[in-house]
Design a protein around this motif. Structure first.
Motif, PDB file in Angstrom:
ATOM      1  N   GLY A   1       0.816  -1.199   0.000  1.00  0.00           N
ATOM      2  CA  GLY A   1       0.000   0.000   0.000  1.00  0.00           C
ATOM      3  C   GLY A   1       0.855   1.257   0.000  1.00  0.00           C
ATOM      4  O   GLY A   1       0.579   2.219  -0.736  1.00  0.00           O
ATOM      5  N   ALA A   2       1.911   1.255   0.824  1.00  0.00           N
ATOM      6  CA  ALA A   2       2.811   2.404   0.874  1.00  0.00           C
ATOM      7  C   ALA A   2       3.529   2.595  -0.458  1.00  0.00           C
ATOM      8  O   ALA A   2       3.738   3.723  -0.918  1.00  0.00           O
ATOM      9  CB  ALA A   2       3.826   2.212   1.992  1.00  0.00           C
ATOM     10  N   GLU A   3       3.890   1.488  -1.088  1.00  0.00           N
ATOM     11  CA  GLU A   3       4.556   1.556  -2.391  1.00  0.00           C
ATOM     12  C   GLU A   3       3.631   2.150  -3.450  1.00  0.00           C
ATOM     13  O   GLU A   3       4.047   2.984  -4.271  1.00  0.00           O
ATOM     14  CB  GLU A   3       5.002   0.158  -2.819  1.00  0.00           C
ATOM     15  N   LEU A   4       2.375   1.736  -3.436  1.00  0.00           N
ATOM     16  CA  LEU A   4       1.413   2.282  -4.399  1.00  0.00           C
ATOM     17  C   LEU A   4       1.235   3.787  -4.209  1.00  0.00           C
ATOM     18  O   LEU A   4       1.151   4.540  -5.187  1.00  0.00           O
ATOM     19  CB  LEU A   4       0.074   1.564  -4.264  1.00  0.00           C
ATOM     20  N   LEU A   5       1.193   4.227  -2.951  1.00  0.00           N
ATOM     21  CA  LEU A   5       1.071   5.657  -2.685  1.00  0.00           C
ATOM     22  C   LEU A   5       2.281   6.408  -3.229  1.00  0.00           C
ATOM     23  O   LEU A   5       2.147   7.468  -3.857  1.00  0.00           O
ATOM     24  CB  LEU A   5       0.937   5.889  -1.178  1.00  0.00           C
TER      25      LEU A   5
ATOM     26  N   CYS B   1      16.192 -11.045   2.734  1.00  0.00           N
ATOM     27  CA  CYS B   1      15.445 -10.016   2.003  1.00  0.00           C
ATOM     28  C   CYS B   1      14.870  -9.001   2.982  1.00  0.00           C
ATOM     29  O   CYS B   1      14.315  -9.371   4.014  1.00  0.00           O
ATOM     30  CB  CYS B   1      14.299 -10.642   1.203  1.00  0.00           C
ATOM     31  N   THR B   2      14.992  -7.735   2.626  1.00  0.00           N
ATOM     32  CA  THR B   2      14.403  -6.647   3.397  1.00  0.00           C
ATOM     33  C   THR B   2      13.556  -5.817   2.451  1.00  0.00           C
ATOM     34  O   THR B   2      14.038  -5.367   1.408  1.00  0.00           O
ATOM     35  CB  THR B   2      15.494  -5.784   4.047  1.00  0.00           C
ATOM     36  N   TYR B   3      12.288  -5.587   2.840  1.00  0.00           N
ATOM     37  CA  TYR B   3      11.309  -5.046   1.903  1.00  0.00           C
ATOM     38  C   TYR B   3      11.055  -3.553   2.099  1.00  0.00           C
ATOM     39  O   TYR B   3       9.951  -3.064   1.923  1.00  0.00           O
ATOM     40  CB  TYR B   3      10.004  -5.842   2.027  1.00  0.00           C
ATOM     41  N   CYS B   4      12.112  -2.830   2.475  1.00  0.00           N
ATOM     42  CA  CYS B   4      12.016  -1.385   2.532  1.00  0.00           C
ATOM     43  C   CYS B   4      12.098  -0.829   1.104  1.00  0.00           C
ATOM     44  O   CYS B   4      12.187  -1.568   0.135  1.00  0.00           O
ATOM     45  CB  CYS B   4      13.142  -0.819   3.394  1.00  0.00           C
TER      46      CYS B   4
ATOM     47  N   LEU C   1       3.794   6.579   4.374  1.00  0.00           N
ATOM     48  CA  LEU C   1       2.419   6.897   4.756  1.00  0.00           C
ATOM     49  C   LEU C   1       2.271   8.324   5.275  1.00  0.00           C
ATOM     50  O   LEU C   1       1.151   8.826   5.387  1.00  0.00           O
ATOM     51  CB  LEU C   1       1.932   5.904   5.811  1.00  0.00           C
ATOM     52  N   GLY C   2       3.405   8.969   5.617  1.00  0.00           N
ATOM     53  CA  GLY C   2       3.333  10.372   6.008  1.00  0.00           C
ATOM     54  C   GLY C   2       3.841  10.712   7.387  1.00  0.00           C
ATOM     55  O   GLY C   2       3.785  11.879   7.783  1.00  0.00           O
ATOM     56  N   SER C   3       4.351   9.740   8.136  1.00  0.00           N
ATOM     57  CA  SER C   3       4.892  10.035   9.464  1.00  0.00           C
ATOM     58  C   SER C   3       6.295  10.627   9.361  1.00  0.00           C
ATOM     59  O   SER C   3       7.042  10.326   8.428  1.00  0.00           O
ATOM     60  CB  SER C   3       4.959   8.759  10.317  1.00  0.00           C
TER      61      SER C   3
END
Length: 464
Positions: free
Chosen positions: A56-60, A348-351, A194-196
């Motif tokens: 979701g964050a990636e799509l944003l 794997c790290t998904y950042c 997400l905006g934080s």
């Protein structure tokens, strides 16, 4: 009267349920004991739901990049409740899928808390009584739990574990994350997108300390460019409530500062889920808070085995699943079973940017005394990366100069977690630079950077 099985698994995470399925396939009368939800932490509170949130964050983020593709997107925002709902829905669906797998393979599921009460014997507190189970083979796969810090305990409100961090009711404006390993940087990336306002504190000299130093430095620079505040070689000395948030005492750069945050996420490591298993009475050998095992997952107690996080690092779901198969096949006497080679386990790290690696870092390879060759290829010269607007990242390969053995591979950039298996396969098959240089990589793909990195190690890169 005790129930009898050939093999019983305690814990139904990615190690436990795979062990049960493989045991059933090999003809064992099998049971699995689970005290919460089938699928364990990984499926319900770890690997899977976090990836749903990160998507979701990636799509944003991608919506915000639409302008460069001529796509106009105005006023994009996140409905946090829907995003969290999607994440929980995925976990629920997969947990139900494991229940179906257990039925398909005739594995008896027993709900409750298990305790080893003797050699080849378990007692399970089901909440409605105690069930005794006898089995010549008991596989412990109870996983691990997040550790807190002295003076900074989890409270579920102001100081979050991963569980609270995956189910926020509101987005914290200012967020402190303590610990910059894989979990910490994933949450930093997620909440930043997400905006934080995110502050990341790591006690060691660099973030992602187990990764290659070049990878750590690249992600550090990328995070800072996104506005994430990073303190390395730093320490959070204490946290105290302050209004609706917290005041944190952060020691960094030789001074302690009092900083205000809405919430804190602790991501400082894990401990094995040993409590209540009855291991002390049996004299089960431990190693730094985890169960000590041999190459085939056997403990020092005959008939008792341990796999996955409870058996020590690397604490990865795919390592647990692989150990499950090794353990059960060895018990069954399957020919050709090989011990786990930990240096073949990819991480794997998904950042954002993603990170993936397998084998030795450059520094570890040099410290081993080998003469090495190192190759690197930047995604800025990769056609697919440029085409999709994600040309930030690189691939690094480390070879033994005399034998051509691939010692390690390190990647950061878009979808590298989907590509690292190519290098993991090469490591497992003992491929050398000869095979890798002559492998044909499709064009245009991000994976071409893998090929170019191999070629670069031998001074033969074609696109830079």
């Amino acid at each position: 009267m005790a129930e009898n099985f050939d093999l019983v698994v305690v814990g139904s995470g990615p190690g436990g349920y795979i062990a049960a399925v493989r045991a059933s396939q090999l003809g064992f009368r099998t049971a699995i004991v689970e005290r919460e939800r089938l699928g364990g932490v990984c499926l319900n509170w770890g690997c899977i739901p976090t990836k749903a949130l990160l998507r979701g964050a990636e799509l944003l983020h991608q919506l915000k990049l639409g302008e460069q593709f001529g796509i106009q997107v105005e006023n994009s925002s996140v409905d946090l409740a829907k995003l969290v709902g999607h994440s929980r829905g995925v976990a629920d669906k997969l947990s139900g899928g494991i229940a179906w797998l257990m039925r398909k393979h005739n594995v008896t599921v027993i709900e409750g808390n298990a305790r080893v009460t003797g050699k080849c014997r378990l007692e399970v507190d089901t909440g409605q009584g105690t069930t005794t189970i006898d089995a010549p083979h008991i596989v412990l796969a109870t996983g691990a739990h997040a550790r807190d810090l002295p003076g900074i305990p989890f409270d579920g409100e102001l100081v979050w574990s991963a569980r609270e961090a995956m189910t926020p009711k509101a987005l914290p404006q200012k967020l402190l994350i303590i610990g910059a390993g894989a979990i910490g940087v994933e949450f930093a990336s997620l909440y930043n997108d997400l905006g934080s306002e995110v502050t990341l504190v790591e006690a060691l000299p660099r973030i992602l300390p187990v990764e290659d130093a070049d990878i750590s430095a690249f992600v550090d620079k990328a995070f800072r460019a996104r506005g994430i505040t990073i303190h390395t070689g730093a320490k959070v000395e204490g946290v105290r409530p302050a209004g609706n948030g917290v005041t944190a005492s952060v020691y960094s750069g030789g001074e302690t500062r009092e900083l205000q945050f809405d919430r804190v996420i602790l991501a400082v490591g894990i401990g094995g889920n040993l409590d209540g298993l009855g291991l002390e009475a049996l004299g089960v050998k431990l190693d730094r808070g985890f169960i000590a095992t041999d190459d085939y997952c056997r403990t020092n107690v005959v008939g008792l085995y341990a796999i996955g996080d409870i058996a020590g690092p690397p604490w990865l779901a795919h390592k647990a699943s692989h150990e499950a198969v090794i353990c059960v096949e060895k018990i069954a006497g399957v020919a050709g079973v090989k011990p786990l080679e930990k240096s073949h386990v990819p991480g794997c790290t998904y950042c954002r940017p993603q990170v993936a690696s397998v084998g030795l870092t450059e520094s570890a390879a040099r410290e081993s005394g080998r003469e090495i060759r190192v190759g690197r290829f930047d995604l800025a010269a990769n056609g697919k990366a440029l085409a999709i607007g994600e040309a930030s990242g690189f691939v690094k390969t480390v070879f033994d100069a005399s034998t051509g053995e691939l010692l390690g591979a390190h990647m950061t950039g878009p979808e590298v977690t989907e590509q690292i298996q190519g290098f993991a396969l090469a490591r497992g098959m003992e491929a050398t630079e000869a095979e890798l240089k002559h492998a044909i990589f499709p064009h245009p793909t991000l994976s071409e950077a893998m090929h170019e990195s191999v070629l670069d190690a031998w001074g033969e890169a074609l696109n830079h």
